[in-house]
Every structure is written in C-alpha cells, then in structure tokens.
Design a protein around this motif. Structure first.
Motif, PDB file in Angstrom:
ATOM      1  N   HIS A  24      13.400  -9.249  37.575  1.00  0.00           N
ATOM      2  CA  HIS A  24      13.215 -10.182  38.684  1.00  0.00           C
ATOM      3  C   HIS A  24      12.824  -9.454  39.969  1.00  0.00           C
ATOM      4  O   HIS A  24      11.925  -9.894  40.686  1.00  0.00           O
ATOM      5  CB  HIS A  24      14.499 -10.979  38.927  1.00  0.00           C
ATOM      6  N   ARG A  25      13.511  -8.363  40.271  1.00  0.00           N
ATOM      7  CA  ARG A  25      13.257  -7.606  41.501  1.00  0.00           C
ATOM      8  C   ARG A  25      13.556  -6.143  41.233  1.00  0.00           C
ATOM      9  O   ARG A  25      14.337  -5.798  40.332  1.00  0.00           O
ATOM     10  CB  ARG A  25      14.157  -8.103  42.650  1.00  0.00           C
ATOM     11  N   SER A  26      12.959  -5.275  42.022  1.00  0.00           N
ATOM     12  CA  SER A  26      13.244  -3.845  41.904  1.00  0.00           C
ATOM     13  C   SER A  26      12.947  -3.177  43.239  1.00  0.00           C
ATOM     14  O   SER A  26      12.266  -3.746  44.101  1.00  0.00           O
ATOM     15  CB  SER A  26      12.425  -3.205  40.782  1.00  0.00           C
ATOM     16  N   GLY A  27      13.456  -1.963  43.410  1.00  0.00           N
ATOM     17  CA  GLY A  27      13.221  -1.247  44.654  1.00  0.00           C
ATOM     18  C   GLY A  27      13.773   0.157  44.600  1.00  0.00           C
ATOM     19  O   GLY A  27      14.286   0.612  43.570  1.00  0.00           O
ATOM     20  N   ALA A  28      13.676   0.858  45.716  1.00  0.00           N
ATOM     21  CA  ALA A  28      14.146   2.247  45.791  1.00  0.00           C
ATOM     22  C   ALA A  28      14.411   2.620  47.240  1.00  0.00           C
ATOM     23  O   ALA A  28      13.807   2.060  48.162  1.00  0.00           O
ATOM     24  CB  ALA A  28      13.109   3.196  45.196  1.00  0.00           C
ATOM     25  N   ILE A  29      15.324   3.556  47.434  1.00  0.00           N
ATOM     26  CA  ILE A  29      15.550   4.163  48.743  1.00  0.00           C
ATOM     27  C   ILE A  29      15.763   5.659  48.544  1.00  0.00           C
ATOM     28  O   ILE A  29      16.104   6.113  47.440  1.00  0.00           O
ATOM     29  CB  ILE A  29      16.775   3.573  49.477  1.00  0.00           C
ATOM     30  N   LEU A  30      15.577   6.427  49.599  1.00  0.00           N
ATOM     31  CA  LEU A  30      15.878   7.846  49.550  1.00  0.00           C
ATOM     32  C   LEU A  30      17.392   8.043  49.522  1.00  0.00           C
ATOM     33  O   LEU A  30      18.124   7.351  50.239  1.00  0.00           O
ATOM     34  CB  LEU A  30      15.281   8.560  50.759  1.00  0.00           C
ATOM     35  N   VAL A  31      17.850   8.991  48.712  1.00  0.00           N
ATOM     36  CA  VAL A  31      19.299   9.195  48.615  1.00  0.00           C
ATOM     37  C   VAL A  31      19.875   9.769  49.904  1.00  0.00           C
ATOM     38  O   VAL A  31      21.074   9.633  50.161  1.00  0.00           O
ATOM     39  CB  VAL A  31      19.674  10.092  47.415  1.00  0.00           C
ATOM     40  N   ARG A  32      19.040  10.379  50.713  1.00  0.00           N
ATOM     41  CA  ARG A  32      19.552  10.874  51.993  1.00  0.00           C
ATOM     42  C   ARG A  32      19.974   9.723  52.892  1.00  0.00           C
ATOM     43  O   ARG A  32      20.721   9.918  53.852  1.00  0.00           O
ATOM     44  CB  ARG A  32      18.499  11.733  52.689  1.00  0.00           C
ATOM     45  N   ASP A  33      19.486   8.496  52.606  1.00  0.00           N
ATOM     46  CA  ASP A  33      19.862   7.315  53.371  1.00  0.00           C
ATOM     47  C   ASP A  33      20.981   6.521  52.703  1.00  0.00           C
ATOM     48  O   ASP A  33      21.295   5.418  53.141  1.00  0.00           O
ATOM     49  CB  ASP A  33      18.652   6.388  53.531  1.00  0.00           C
ATOM     50  N   LEU A  34      21.567   7.086  51.650  1.00  0.00           N
ATOM     51  CA  LEU A  34      22.519   6.316  50.851  1.00  0.00           C
ATOM     52  C   LEU A  34      23.848   6.151  51.577  1.00  0.00           C
ATOM     53  O   LEU A  34      24.584   7.116  51.794  1.00  0.00           O
ATOM     54  CB  LEU A  34      22.733   6.998  49.498  1.00  0.00           C
ATOM     55  N   ASN A  35      24.145   4.936  51.968  1.00  0.00           N
ATOM     56  CA  ASN A  35      25.435   4.584  52.554  1.00  0.00           C
ATOM     57  C   ASN A  35      25.663   3.099  52.322  1.00  0.00           C
ATOM     58  O   ASN A  35      24.777   2.385  51.832  1.00  0.00           O
ATOM     59  CB  ASN A  35      25.479   4.937  54.052  1.00  0.00           C
TER      60      ASN A  35
END
Length: 241
Positions: A24-35
C-alpha cells in the motif's frame, strides 16, 4: 490484516505497509535521523503487526520497538537463522551473517531454484552465493564507494570531501572529485568483475541496494528493489513471492 515491515540498514531505514501481499505504501529515512519524532512522522499507524530487522546498533532497534509499543502494535523482531525451509546458513557462527543478507537470500530462493549470487550494493557491497540445493556457500564483503572515500578522507591529510551524487565517473579535476570518481570506479568495476565471474560459474544474479540498479542495467541482470523486505515478508509468512 495490514502488516508493517521495517528494515534498519547501515544508512537508511526502509519500510512498507502491505496487506495480503499487496504493497500500500513504502518509504525510507536516513538512520542518522532516526528518533521517535521521525518515526511518528513517517510510519503508518494503521498496522495490525510490525516485523522489523536491523543491522544497526541496538538503540535504533529499540527506538522502532518503542514506537510500536506506544501505538499498541504487536512487534516481531526478525533475526538470522541457521536455516529456513531448504536454505541453510553457511556461516560458522550463524548470527555473524547480517540479517539483511539472510533475508535477501530467503527472497532470492523464492525467485529462483537455480544457483544464485545475491549482490547488495549499499553502504557496503556484499555478494552471497547460494547453491541450487539452497546451501549458502560463502560471501564477499567490500566497501562501497562512499565508505572508501570516507576512509581515504579520514586517513589522508588535506582531503575535504562533500559527499554528493557523481555527475559523471570521469577522472576528477580536483582532489575531492578524484577521490569520489576513483572510489566509484573501484566499487563499480569490482562488482562487475565478480558478477561476471559468478555468471561464468553458472550462478543466476540478483541485485538489490541503492547502487545496484545501474550495475544491473549495465550487465543485463535482474534488480529487485525491495529484496530484503520481500524476504522478511516471506519468512514471516505474510505472502508468497
């Protein structure tokens, strides 16, 4: 039921929301921004269960698990196994094999029953060889272009590199450009040589990872963008590939 799959890599966290095999949906973020704030902003809350795997540090996995707990979403961590169906782990110490590579092999085993070489072109470049019988025969791990250039910049004086996408791979006209182009060429030609060698030995090739598409197109081999998440879904019994 709608399921949320999360893959925490060295550089990016990738996720997708699926129901009965349909994404249905997908995405990604940089792990340095993981909070928690980032997870609140990007992860969909409409999930009946969450499955996650991580090659990052413990804090990243704990953050994802805490988000699921806060949303009252049942949470299941996926780890590397000794075997799954007819796929067997070839490492002497099972858990030393990165879970992302294990999941990619699980998915690859569903794509083909032939001998297969799974190539993941991410922060590091990994090649895993699986026999037609499903035995993991071994691996190569080499640094990707970004890691090579970072190491050179760290250990060599007067190199100041701003990492960005290369406009071309011709020889550079500054030290920074020369480092980036040189590391790109080393990684690119190293992967291409190993892929051609594997093909000569009778292996089918499956590529994944952010830098894999260009190589797949050049060599005319198969690229599967979400191979790791496909393997996670397969291992969790969520759908058939």
């Amino acid at each position: 039921m709608t399921d949320l799959l999360v893959d925490i890599g060295n550089t990016r966290l990738k996720w997708r929301l699926q129901q009965q095999g349909a994404v249905h949906r997908s995405g990604a973020i940089l792990v340095r921004d993981l909070n928690m704030a980032q997870l609140q902003a990007i992860l969909p809350e409409a999930a009946g269960a969450m499955y996650w795997a991580s090659v990052g540090d413990d804090a990243q996995g704990l953050c994802v698990a805490a988000w699921a707990h806060e949303k009252n979403i049942p949470c299941h961590q996926i780890t590397t196994q000794d075997c799954w169906q007819d796929l067997t782990n070839g490492y002497q110490q099972t858990q030393q094999l990165g879970v992302d590579r294990w999941l990619a092999m699980v998915a690859a085993r569903q794509h083909t029953r032939n001998a297969v070489c799974v190539v993941d072109c991410g922060s590091a470049i990994t090649l895993d060889y699986v026999s037609a019988q499903g035995h993991h025969e071994g691996s190569y791990i080499i640094p990707g272009a970004r890691l090579m250039s970072q190491a050179l910049a760290r250990d060599t004086a007067q190199i100041n590199i701003t990492h960005r996408a290369l406009e071309n791979i011709h020889p550079g006209t500054s030290t920074a450009q020369a480092v980036l182009a040189g590391c790109f060429q080393m990684a690119h030609y190293g992967v291409c040589a190993l892929v051609r060698e594997a093909q000569g030995q009778g292996y089918e090739i499956l590529l994944c990872g952010g830098d894999g598409l260009a190589i797949a197109n050049e060599l005319g081999v198969t690229y599967v963008e979400q191979l790791v998440l496909d393997g996670m879904a397969q291992l969790a019994g969520l759908h058939q590939l």
